[in-house]
Write a protein that holds these residues in place. Structure first.
Motif, PDB file in Angstrom:
ATOM      1  N   ASP A 128       4.243  72.267  60.607  1.00  0.00           N
ATOM      2  CA  ASP A 128       5.314  71.679  62.019  1.00  0.00           C
ATOM      3  C   ASP A 128       6.326  72.784  61.750  1.00  0.00           C
ATOM      4  O   ASP A 128       6.640  73.608  60.997  1.00  0.00           O
ATOM      5  CB  ASP A 128       5.285  70.301  61.191  1.00  0.00           C
ATOM      6  CG  ASP A 128       5.282  70.009  60.182  1.00  0.00           C
ATOM      7  OD1 ASP A 128       5.775  70.859  59.341  1.00  0.00           O
ATOM      8  OD2 ASP A 128       5.367  68.980  59.782  1.00  0.00           O
ATOM      9  N   ASP A 129       7.498  72.241  62.084  1.00  0.00           N
ATOM     10  CA  ASP A 129       8.564  72.820  62.079  1.00  0.00           C
ATOM     11  C   ASP A 129       9.223  72.927  60.456  1.00  0.00           C
ATOM     12  O   ASP A 129      10.647  74.044  60.369  1.00  0.00           O
ATOM     13  CB  ASP A 129       9.792  72.314  62.867  1.00  0.00           C
ATOM     14  CG  ASP A 129       9.739  72.126  64.550  1.00  0.00           C
ATOM     15  OD1 ASP A 129       8.444  73.221  64.577  1.00  0.00           O
ATOM     16  OD2 ASP A 129      10.069  71.510  65.154  1.00  0.00           O
ATOM     17  N   GLU A 130       8.886  71.953  59.735  1.00  0.00           N
ATOM     18  CA  GLU A 130       8.990  71.961  58.644  1.00  0.00           C
ATOM     19  C   GLU A 130       8.787  73.764  57.744  1.00  0.00           C
ATOM     20  O   GLU A 130       8.763  73.596  56.405  1.00  0.00           O
ATOM     21  CB  GLU A 130       9.328  71.141  57.644  1.00  0.00           C
ATOM     22  CG  GLU A 130      10.559  69.739  58.668  1.00  0.00           C
ATOM     23  CD  GLU A 130      10.136  68.883  57.959  1.00  0.00           C
ATOM     24  OE1 GLU A 130      10.077  67.788  57.430  1.00  0.00           O
ATOM     25  OE2 GLU A 130      10.495  67.145  58.805  1.00  0.00           O
TER      26      GLU A 130
ATOM     27  N   ALA B 232       9.711  76.534  55.841  1.00  0.00           N
ATOM     28  CA  ALA B 232       9.756  76.944  58.113  1.00  0.00           C
ATOM     29  C   ALA B 232       9.572  78.544  57.822  1.00  0.00           C
ATOM     30  O   ALA B 232      10.631  78.960  57.448  1.00  0.00           O
ATOM     31  CB  ALA B 232      11.469  75.627  58.072  1.00  0.00           C
ATOM     32  N   GLU B 233       9.458  78.928  58.587  1.00  0.00           N
ATOM     33  CA  GLU B 233       9.915  80.283  59.164  1.00  0.00           C
ATOM     34  C   GLU B 233       9.227  81.232  57.557  1.00  0.00           C
ATOM     35  O   GLU B 233       8.815  82.487  58.203  1.00  0.00           O
ATOM     36  CB  GLU B 233      11.251  80.799  59.135  1.00  0.00           C
ATOM     37  CG  GLU B 233      11.487  80.176  60.527  1.00  0.00           C
ATOM     38  CD  GLU B 233      10.963  80.007  61.634  1.00  0.00           C
ATOM     39  OE1 GLU B 233      10.768  81.008  62.065  1.00  0.00           O
ATOM     40  OE2 GLU B 233      10.760  79.068  62.252  1.00  0.00           O
TER      41      GLU B 233
END
Length: 184
Positions: free
Chosen positions: A31-33, A129-130
């Motif tokens: 997810d985004d986290e 994230a990323e």
């Protein structure tokens, strides 16, 4: 390929981190986290029955805890495969098709007969994230589709090369690279 739960991360020969050298990681959440996965090809020494006795008879061979990754190694995470999508037991959370995570606090008798495969992992692999996107972009991971048999196969010694060998083009060639290029 865009990464999603149910895909595999296959360590490239450039990834020399001993936690992930020649590993195959099943992605279970993204997810985004951040992202979470479990290393499929690191069977541990500890038998499931030694720490999670009620689950000993339900796991795929070999009946050991697998080293899921370097994060929270004292915690257990279970990946299961439903026999039938219409028969989802209590405590099961689907991640991709019939593949999902099973809450080990669920009494085993409530799951009995619902799964055709179960594997338990001590710890997991996690990325912020990323972070995973950066590692993929720098060439540390190949992203490939998973097969059910990748998760529950009894012998995992050749999983890394087997997964690469079945890929198209250049990736198949990577399966022949020696673990130590100096020994080539």
């Amino acid at each position: 390929m865009e990464i999603a739960p149910g895909h595999l991360l296959v360590a490239t020969p450039a990834l020399r981190d001993p936690n992930f050298f020649r590993t195959v990681v099943l992605m279970v959440d993204i997810d985004d986290e951040g992202a979470v996965g479990v290393v499929l090809n690191r069977p541990g020494e500890l038998g499931v029955g030694e720490v999670l006795e009620p689950w000993e008879d339900g796991v795929a061979a070999p009946p050991v805890l697998f080293e899921g990754g370097p994060v929270r190694t004292e915690a257990a995470l279970a990946v299961g495969l439903l026999r039938d999508v219409g028969d989802v037991p209590v405590g099961f959370h689907a991640i991709h098709g019939r593949l999902g995570l099973l809450d080990l606090d669920t009494p085993p008798e409530l799951v009995e007969g619902s799964l055709s495969g179960l594997r338990i992992f001590a710890g997991y692999a996690g990325w912020g994230a990323e972070q995973l996107a950066d590692e993929i972009a720098e060439g540390s991971w190949f992203v490939v589709p998973a097969r059910r048999e990748d998760v529950f196969r009894p012998s995992v010694e050749s999983l890394w090369s087997d997964v690469l060998r079945r890929q198209p083009g250049e990736l198949a060639w990577q399966s022949t690279r020696p673990a130590d290029p100096e020994s080539n």
